[in-house]
Design a protein around this motif. Structure first.
Motif, mmCIF file in Angstrom:
data_model
loop_
_atom_site.group_PDB
_atom_site.id
_atom_site.type_symbol
_atom_site.label_atom_id
_atom_site.label_comp_id
_atom_site.label_asym_id
_atom_site.label_seq_id
_atom_site.Cartn_x
_atom_site.Cartn_y
_atom_site.Cartn_z
ATOM 1 N N LEU A 1 0.826 -1.204 0.000
ATOM 2 C CA LEU A 1 0.000 0.000 0.000
ATOM 3 C C LEU A 1 0.862 1.257 0.000
ATOM 4 O O LEU A 1 0.494 2.275 -0.602
ATOM 5 N N ASP A 2 2.022 1.191 0.666
ATOM 6 C CA ASP A 2 2.957 2.315 0.616
ATOM 7 C C ASP A 2 3.424 2.574 -0.813
ATOM 8 O O ASP A 2 3.598 3.726 -1.233
ATOM 9 N N LEU A 3 3.657 1.501 -1.555
ATOM 10 C CA LEU A 3 4.044 1.653 -2.958
ATOM 11 C C LEU A 3 2.958 2.392 -3.735
ATOM 12 O O LEU A 3 3.238 3.253 -4.568
ATOM 13 N N LEU A 4 1.721 2.021 -3.489
ATOM 14 C CA LEU A 4 0.607 2.655 -4.186
ATOM 15 C C LEU A 4 0.491 4.139 -3.853
ATOM 16 O O LEU A 4 0.236 4.968 -4.721
ATOM 17 N N ARG B 1 -14.935 -2.885 -18.656
ATOM 18 C CA ARG B 1 -15.672 -1.694 -19.098
ATOM 19 C C ARG B 1 -14.755 -0.475 -19.181
ATOM 20 O O ARG B 1 -14.943 0.394 -20.038
ATOM 21 N N ALA B 2 -13.753 -0.408 -18.296
ATOM 22 C CA ALA B 2 -12.782 0.684 -18.375
ATOM 23 C C ALA B 2 -12.009 0.615 -19.689
ATOM 24 O O ALA B 2 -11.749 1.642 -20.326
ATOM 25 N N LEU C 1 -7.619 1.069 -11.781
ATOM 26 C CA LEU C 1 -8.490 1.884 -12.625
ATOM 27 C C LEU C 1 -8.086 3.358 -12.592
ATOM 28 O O LEU C 1 -8.085 4.039 -13.618
ATOM 29 N N VAL C 2 -7.709 3.843 -11.412
ATOM 30 C CA VAL C 2 -7.271 5.233 -11.287
ATOM 31 C C VAL C 2 -5.995 5.461 -12.097
ATOM 32 O O VAL C 2 -5.871 6.452 -12.848
ATOM 33 N N ALA D 1 -6.996 -2.981 -4.637
ATOM 34 C CA ALA D 1 -6.196 -3.299 -5.816
ATOM 35 C C ALA D 1 -6.837 -2.805 -7.107
ATOM 36 O O ALA D 1 -6.232 -2.019 -7.855
ATOM 37 N N LEU D 2 -8.027 -3.264 -7.404
ATOM 38 C CA LEU D 2 -8.659 -2.887 -8.668
ATOM 39 C C LEU D 2 -8.984 -1.401 -8.742
ATOM 40 O O LEU D 2 -8.716 -0.770 -9.779
#
Length: 261
Positions: free
Chosen positions: A61-64, A129-130, A93-94, A88-89
């Protein structure tokens, strides 16, 4: 190593051998702080080499949240997805929406291919859909890469983690199959050339619609014929015939549903 100002390879080896519990946090901090692309690449490589099953969620999560590089974020997203982590997903998407979609700009952002392939392989309808929403803006090579992933997703029976050598279906939802088929059917009308697919077994560079026909043949072989070494005229005939059979199959299915009601 946390400063990002020193060559990290030897430092990572020392930390791993003497203070292994400190390694992950130091790598993430180094990725956040370094201004050197070679150091960044080495830090990422060191992080990949860690037994990723031992990477804790907080580190990922720190990586994100702290590391600006999209490739490193994708590394974290894939592992979090393998663990069915709820962030995660949405994070994927972001990041996908942040990347440029024009043909010219996307060539300078190879991570676009990585994110598009992840979304195609993860088996979630919102991910597909993205892709659908940005489909026309994606370079033809990335569209072809996504198309080749979809049969893997549709055919997989056992849900498992993302690996470089196979599909990942951690938690596919019921709408994903229909959305994937819609993407493939739409791609049958895309005559954009795909440069460089000779290496993938094609006798010459195909069009996106040819790749889509090949994928649909894997998914619905009784509906879509595909001759690997056929010329363009033959391929167009196979596409046209396949679409007729597909529309007939859909109409028959709709009629049966109406009768059942």
């Amino acid at each position: 190593m946390s400063s990002g100002n020193w060559p990290p390879r030897e430092l990572a080896q020392v930390l791993d051998s003497k203070y292994p519990r400190s390694l992950e946090a130091a790598l993430v901090a180094g990725l956040r702080n370094t201004q050197s692309q070679p150091y960044f690449d080495d830090l990422t490589e060191a992080l990949v080499r860690i037994n990723r099953d031992h990477l804790v969620d907080d580190t990922l999560l720190d990586l994100l949240r702290q590391v600006p590089n999209s490739d490193s974020k994708l590394l974290a997203i894939q592992k979090l997805w393998d663990r069915q982590h709820p962030e995660a997903l949405p994070a994927a998407l972001v990041e996908f929406e942040k990347l440029p979609g024009s043909h010219a700009a996307a060539r300078s952002y190879p991570e676009m291919s990585g994110y598009a392939s992840f979304l195609a392989r993860c088996g979630d309808s919102s991910a597909l859909r993205a892709l659908q929403g940005r489909w026309d803006a994606l370079p033809s090579g990335i569209r072809a890469a996504v198309i080749t992933r979809l049969p893997e997703m549709l055919a997989a029976e056992n849900h498992g983690p993302i690996r470089s050598d196979g599909p990942s279906l951690v938690h596919r939802d019921e709408a994903s199959r229909e959305t994937a088929l819609q993407l493939l059917i739409s791609a049958l009308g895309d005559a954009s050339p795909v440069i460089g697919m000779v290496a993938y077994g094609w006798p010459k560079s195909p069009r996106v619609c040819d790749v889509a026909l090949s994928s649909l043949h894997k998914v619905e072989p009784e509906v879509f014929s595909f001759t690997p070494k056929a010329d363009m005229t033959k391929r167009d005939e196979e596409r046209s015939e396949g679409l007729k059979k597909w529309e007939g199959k859909r109409a028959s299915k709709a009629t049966r549903k109406e009768v059942e009601k």
